[in-house]
Design a protein around this motif. Structure first.
Motif, PDB file in Angstrom:
ATOM      1  N   ARG A  80       4.165   5.454   2.619  1.00 39.85           N
ATOM      2  CA  ARG A  80       4.513   6.873   2.702  1.00 39.85           C
ATOM      3  C   ARG A  80       4.397   7.375   4.139  1.00 39.85           C
ATOM      4  O   ARG A  80       5.250   8.126   4.625  1.00 39.85           O
ATOM      5  CB  ARG A  80       3.606   7.682   1.778  1.00 39.85           C
ATOM      6  CG  ARG A  80       3.984   9.159   1.702  1.00 39.85           C
ATOM      7  CD  ARG A  80       3.394   9.854   0.499  1.00 39.85           C
ATOM      8  NE  ARG A  80       1.973   9.601   0.356  1.00 39.85           N
ATOM      9  CZ  ARG A  80       1.427   8.874  -0.625  1.00 39.85           C
ATOM     10  NH1 ARG A  80       2.196   8.322  -1.547  1.00 39.85           N
ATOM     11  NH2 ARG A  80       0.129   8.702  -0.698  1.00 39.85           N
ATOM     12  N   ASP A  81       3.353   6.920   4.849  1.00 38.86           N
ATOM     13  CA  ASP A  81       3.184   7.298   6.257  1.00 38.86           C
ATOM     14  C   ASP A  81       4.311   6.739   7.117  1.00 38.86           C
ATOM     15  O   ASP A  81       4.803   7.403   8.034  1.00 38.86           O
ATOM     16  CB  ASP A  81       1.833   6.803   6.784  1.00 38.86           C
ATOM     17  CG  ASP A  81       0.656   7.572   6.193  1.00 38.86           C
ATOM     18  OD1 ASP A  81       0.884   8.656   5.623  1.00 38.86           O
ATOM     19  OD2 ASP A  81      -0.486   7.084   6.308  1.00 38.86           O
TER      20      ASP A  81
ATOM     21  N   ASP B  98       0.853  -1.190   0.000  1.00 39.82           N
ATOM     22  CA  ASP B  98       0.000   0.000   0.000  1.00 39.82           C
ATOM     23  C   ASP B  98       0.892   1.245   0.000  1.00 39.82           C
ATOM     24  O   ASP B  98       1.547   1.550   1.005  1.00 39.82           O
ATOM     25  CB  ASP B  98      -0.901  -0.027   1.233  1.00 39.82           C
ATOM     26  CG  ASP B  98      -1.883   1.132   1.283  1.00 39.82           C
ATOM     27  OD1 ASP B  98      -1.579   2.211   0.723  1.00 39.82           O
ATOM     28  OD2 ASP B  98      -2.947   0.981   1.913  1.00 39.82           O
ATOM     29  N   GLU B  99       0.942   1.945  -1.098  1.00 39.64           N
ATOM     30  CA  GLU B  99       1.851   3.082  -1.238  1.00 39.64           C
ATOM     31  C   GLU B  99       1.570   4.179  -0.217  1.00 39.64           C
ATOM     32  O   GLU B  99       2.501   4.799   0.308  1.00 39.64           O
ATOM     33  CB  GLU B  99       1.767   3.649  -2.656  1.00 39.64           C
ATOM     34  CG  GLU B  99       2.326   2.709  -3.722  1.00 39.64           C
ATOM     35  CD  GLU B  99       2.298   3.334  -5.104  1.00 39.64           C
ATOM     36  OE1 GLU B  99       1.904   4.516  -5.220  1.00 39.64           O
ATOM     37  OE2 GLU B  99       2.680   2.653  -6.075  1.00 39.64           O
ATOM     38  N   ASP B 100       0.298   4.427   0.070  1.00 41.55           N
ATOM     39  CA  ASP B 100      -0.039   5.462   1.053  1.00 41.55           C
ATOM     40  C   ASP B 100       0.447   5.057   2.441  1.00 41.55           C
ATOM     41  O   ASP B 100       0.949   5.898   3.205  1.00 41.55           O
ATOM     42  CB  ASP B 100      -1.558   5.699   1.075  1.00 41.55           C
ATOM     43  CG  ASP B 100      -2.060   6.370  -0.202  1.00 41.55           C
ATOM     44  OD1 ASP B 100      -1.256   7.048  -0.864  1.00 41.55           O
ATOM     45  OD2 ASP B 100      -3.244   6.200  -0.524  1.00 41.55           O
ATOM     46  N   TYR B 101       0.290   3.771   2.771  1.00 43.74           N
ATOM     47  CA  TYR B 101       0.733   3.275   4.077  1.00 43.74           C
ATOM     48  C   TYR B 101       2.248   3.401   4.208  1.00 43.74           C
ATOM     49  O   TYR B 101       2.769   3.856   5.233  1.00 43.74           O
ATOM     50  CB  TYR B 101       0.293   1.823   4.252  1.00 43.74           C
ATOM     51  CG  TYR B 101       0.363   1.323   5.674  1.00 43.74           C
ATOM     52  CD1 TYR B 101      -0.689   1.537   6.557  1.00 43.74           C
ATOM     53  CD2 TYR B 101       1.479   0.633   6.139  1.00 43.74           C
ATOM     54  CE1 TYR B 101      -0.637   1.087   7.860  1.00 43.74           C
ATOM     55  CE2 TYR B 101       1.548   0.183   7.446  1.00 43.74           C
ATOM     56  CZ  TYR B 101       0.476   0.410   8.309  1.00 43.74           C
ATOM     57  OH  TYR B 101       0.534  -0.021   9.605  1.00 43.74           O
TER      58      TYR B 101
END
Length: 257
Positions: A209-210, A204-207
């Protein structure tokens, strides 16, 4: 000469949750350093895969299929290792799991399952093997695999975080009680590492990134970077370290704004 040895030749280690992921990496790393390794988990096929890698390195293994949450099965596994090898020099309490329920949704069953798997199992193995190490002239090393979630608040779930925080405190108390017997007790607190269990999250790219936003080194850990600290704490090089938690986290726990 001032450089102590990082080798583990002639040592006998027990690794729980050794079938895959972090447990497999640690078991193989200990074998690379010269130790024989007893592998404990529920799934025999996974343990056999780990054992095959270790055999190629020239070290011996014992495969022990067991439910680490059951006292009787823990006792049987420890007795089998002692029966085969007499001494147990190193214990790696790695077995663990998580159910990512939000606090208002956690069930009694989820609470008990996570507590038993992550915390109770580690204490039972430490207790049973501690009895053996106490009688050994060389004492022993116990390393508990905790988490950064035991130190800072994360979205990993309240029960998981509670078990890991308790493991850090358990490490300190056992180190204080058992130091007189030459038993060093420490813990490792990993952040995110690439394993089969984290594969979905790390896709998950958003995960990701976080994660990287609060990680000074700006990357996820690789398993060999976790093996090194465990070998250090298991070896003579770590002989004066006890009661400590070493966070292997790319700097995550020191992150500020």
């Amino acid at each position: 000469m001032f450089l102590p040895s990082f080798r583990l030749d002639g040592k006998r280690a027990v690794v729980t949750g050794a079938g895959r992921g972090i447990g497999r990496a640690l078991a193989v790393g200990l074998a690379e350093a010269g130790a024989d390794v007893a592998l404990i988990a529920r799934t025999r096929e996974d343990l056999e895969e780990t054992a095959s890698i270790i055999h190629e390195l020239g070290s011996r293994t014992l495969i022990l299929q067991a439910d680490v949450t059951k006292r009787k099965e823990v006792q049987q596994a420890v007795a089998q290792v002692q029966g085969e090898w007499k001494n147990i020099d190193i214990l790696i309490n790695n077995a663990g799991m998580n159910i990512r329920s939000k606090a208002l949704e956690v069930t009694d069953e989820e609470w008990q399952t996570i507590m038993d798997t992550n915390l109770k199992s580690a204490f039972m193995f430490a207790q049973e093997i501690g009895k053996i190490m106490k009688e050994q002239p060389t004492g022993g090393r116990i390393i508990n695999i905790s988490s950064v979630a035991g130190h800072v608040a994360l979205r990993t779930g309240v029960v998981y975080a509670s078990t890991k925080a308790a493991m850090i405190q358990m490490t300190k108390v056992l180190a204080m009680e058992w130091g007189q017997y030459g038993i060093n007790v420490n813990s490792i607190g990993p952040w995110y590492f690439k394993t089969p269990l984290t594969a979905k999250l790390l896709a998950d790219e958003d995960y990701v990134r976080d994660i990287l936003a609060v990680t000074p080194l700006k990357r996820v850990g690789e398993l060999p970077e976790l093996v090194g600290p465990v070998v250090f704490l298991s070896s003579e090089a770590g002989s004066y370290v006890s009661g400590q938690t070493l966070f292997v986290d790319g700097g995550m726990t020191i992150h500020g704004f």
